[in-house]
Design a protein around this motif. Structure first.
Motif, short mmCIF file in Angstrom:
data_model
loop_
_atom_site.label_atom_id
_atom_site.label_comp_id
_atom_site.label_asym_id
_atom_site.label_seq_id
_atom_site.Cartn_x
_atom_site.Cartn_y
_atom_site.Cartn_z
N ALA A 10 0.81 -1.21 0.00
CA ALA A 10 0.00 0.00 0.00
C ALA A 10 0.85 1.27 0.00
CB ALA A 10 -0.93 0.00 1.22
N VAL A 11 2.15 1.13 -0.23
CA VAL A 11 3.07 2.27 -0.16
C VAL A 11 3.62 2.58 -1.55
CG1 VAL A 11 5.17 3.20 0.88
CG2 VAL A 11 3.71 1.63 2.18
N GLY A 12 3.46 3.84 -1.97
CA GLY A 12 4.04 4.29 -3.23
C GLY A 12 5.38 4.97 -2.97
N TRP A 13 6.40 4.57 -3.73
CA TRP A 13 7.74 5.14 -3.58
C TRP A 13 8.09 5.96 -4.81
CZ3 TRP A 13 11.55 4.26 0.32
CH2 TRP A 13 11.14 3.43 1.37
N LEU A 14 8.57 7.18 -4.59
CA LEU A 14 9.14 8.02 -5.64
C LEU A 14 10.60 8.27 -5.28
CD1 LEU A 14 6.38 10.73 -6.30
CD2 LEU A 14 7.10 8.89 -7.84
N THR A 15 11.50 7.82 -6.15
CA THR A 15 12.92 7.94 -5.88
C THR A 15 13.58 8.78 -6.97
OG1 THR A 15 12.94 5.75 -4.84
CG2 THR A 15 15.07 6.68 -5.48
N LEU A 16 14.17 9.89 -6.57
CA LEU A 16 14.92 10.72 -7.50
C LEU A 16 16.21 9.97 -7.85
CD1 LEU A 16 14.47 14.18 -5.78
CD2 LEU A 16 13.19 13.26 -7.69
N ASN A 17 16.42 9.75 -9.14
CA ASN A 17 17.49 8.85 -9.56
C ASN A 17 18.36 9.51 -10.63
OD1 ASN A 17 19.01 6.52 -9.71
ND2 ASN A 17 17.59 5.48 -11.06
N VAL A 100 9.15 11.88 3.71
CA VAL A 100 10.34 12.14 2.91
C VAL A 100 11.54 11.58 3.65
CG1 VAL A 100 10.65 14.48 3.84
CG2 VAL A 100 11.71 13.86 1.67
N ALA A 101 12.32 10.75 2.96
CA ALA A 101 13.54 10.18 3.53
C ALA A 101 14.71 10.90 2.89
CB ALA A 101 13.59 8.68 3.25
N VAL A 102 15.28 11.85 3.61
CA VAL A 102 16.32 12.74 3.08
C VAL A 102 17.66 12.03 3.20
CG1 VAL A 102 17.33 15.04 3.19
CG2 VAL A 102 14.94 14.70 3.85
N ASN A 103 18.14 11.50 2.09
CA ASN A 103 19.34 10.67 2.09
C ASN A 103 20.64 11.48 1.98
OD1 ASN A 103 18.05 10.94 -0.65
ND2 ASN A 103 20.12 10.34 -1.25
N GLY A 104 20.54 12.77 1.69
CA GLY A 104 21.74 13.60 1.54
C GLY A 104 21.36 15.05 1.45
N ARG A 191 10.56 2.60 5.31
CA ARG A 191 9.66 1.50 4.93
C ARG A 191 8.81 1.04 6.12
NH1 ARG A 191 13.13 -1.14 2.53
NH2 ARG A 191 12.48 -0.68 0.38
N ALA A 192 9.44 0.88 7.27
CA ALA A 192 8.72 0.43 8.45
C ALA A 192 7.66 1.44 8.87
CB ALA A 192 9.70 0.17 9.60
N LEU A 193 8.02 2.72 8.85
CA LEU A 193 7.06 3.75 9.24
C LEU A 193 5.91 3.83 8.24
CD1 LEU A 193 6.21 6.06 11.07
CD2 LEU A 193 7.74 7.58 9.77
#
Length: 258
Positions: A10-17, A100-104, A191-193
Motif C-alpha cells: 500500500a506504499v508508493g515510492w518516488l525515488t529521484l534517480n 520524505v527520507a532525506v538521504n543527503g 519503509r517500516a514507518l
C-alpha cells in the motif's frame, strides 16, 4: 529514468534517480512526480507515499542549466513555473501521509519538497538549506513562504539570506526533521514507518491531515469547530465501527477507508 516509481503493498515510492547531477530536478522529473501523485491520490490501494533519492543528495533543487536552455512556451502552453506550481500544489495538498527520507543534500527546490511533506526522516549525513540566494534565484516552491512556518523565524531568515545549509541533527532541534538515522538505516526506517501508517484507517489519517493543515490559519475556536465537524462525519463511517469492533474483540482492525 530520472524518477523511479514503485509500489510496495500500500506504499508508493518516488525515488529521484539522477545522482550524477545531485538529483537536480528537470521539467520531466517534476511532471513525472506530479502525475504519479495524482494517480496515487485517486487510488484507494495506495495509502502512503515515500519520497527519497539516490546518491549523496536527496535533491539539490531545480536543474538551472536545463531551465536556461528551455525554449519559450507557445501561447496557451505551460511554462516551467506552471509545472512547478502544479507539482508543489499536488504534493502539499496530497490527502494521504507523505514521508520524505532525506538521504543527503536537500537544497533550494529539494528543501521545498521537504517542507511540503508530512514526516521528515533524515540520514546523519544529510544537510538541508534554502540556497536560492547563492545564485540570485527566488524560491517558487514555497521556500520563503513555508520555511518560517516550519522552523523559528530567525532560523528561517538565516537560511534564506545566507544560503547556508545545516545538518540533519541541527534541523531536528529546530523542529523540521522528525528523526535522524544512520545512513544505512534510513530506507528501512522509512519503509517500516510507511507500513505502520498504511495499517491505520486511511479515512482517519486523511481527516487528521486536513484539519492539521488548516489549523494554523484559523483561530483556536474555528480549528476546534473544524475538528468537530470532521468527527461528526467520521462517526458515520465504516472505519470507526470496525475500529471499535476490533477493540472489543481484541483483534487487529481491517480498515477500508470509508
Amino acid at each position: 529514468m530520472s524518477v523511479t516509481k514503485a509500489l510496495e503493498g500500500a506504499v508508493g515510492w518516488l525515488t529521484l534517480n539522477r545522482p550524477d547531477k545531485l538529483n537536480s530536478m528537470t521539467r520531466d522529473m517534476v511532471e513525472t512526480m506530479a502525475a504519479a501523485l495524482k494517480a496515487w491520490r485517486d487510488d484507494a490501494a495506495v495509502r502512503v507515499v515515500v519520497l527519497t533519492g539516490t546518491g549523496r543528495a536527496f535533491c539539490a533543487g531545480a536543474d538551472l542549466k536545463a531551465g536556461n536552455g528551455a525554449a519559450a512556451p507557445q501561447p496557451g502552453e505551460k511554462d516551467s513555473l506552471d509545472v512547478i506550481v502544479d507539482f508543489f500544489d499536488t504534493l502539499r495538498n496530497f490527502p494521504k501521509p507523505v514521508i520524505v527520507a532525506v538521504n543527503g543534500l536537500a537544497l533550494a527546490g529539494g528543501m521545498e519538497v521537504v517542507l511540503s511533506c508530512d514526516i521528515v526522516l533524515a540520514a546523519e549525513s544529510a544537510r538541508l538549506g534554502d540556497a536560492h540566494s547563492n545564485f540570485g534565484v527566488f524560491p517558487g516552491g514555497g521556500g520563503a513562504a513555508l520555511l518560517p512556518r516550519k522552523v523559528p523565524d530567525n532560523v528561517a531568515r538565516y537560511l534564506l539570506f545566507t544560503g547556508d545549509s545545516l545538518t540533519a541533527a541541527e534541523m531536528k532541534t529546530y523542529g523540521l526533521v522528525n528523526e535522524v538515522l544512520p545512513d544505512a538505516e534510513l530506507t528501512d526506517r522509512a519503509r517500516a514507518l510507511a507500513e505502520k501508517l498504511a495499517g491505520k484507517s486511511p479515512l482517519v489519517l486523511a481527516r487528521m491531515k486536513r484539519v492539521a493543515a488548516n489549523a494554523c490559519d484559523k483561530t483556536t475556536a474555528d480549528a476546534i469547530r473544524h475538528e468537530l465537524l470532521e468527527l461528526r462525519d467520521h462517526k458515520r463511517s465504516y472505519d470507526i465501527q470496525e475500529g471499535l469492533r476490533a477493540f472489543a474483540e481484541k483483534r487487529k482492525p481491517e480498515f477500508k477507508g470509508y
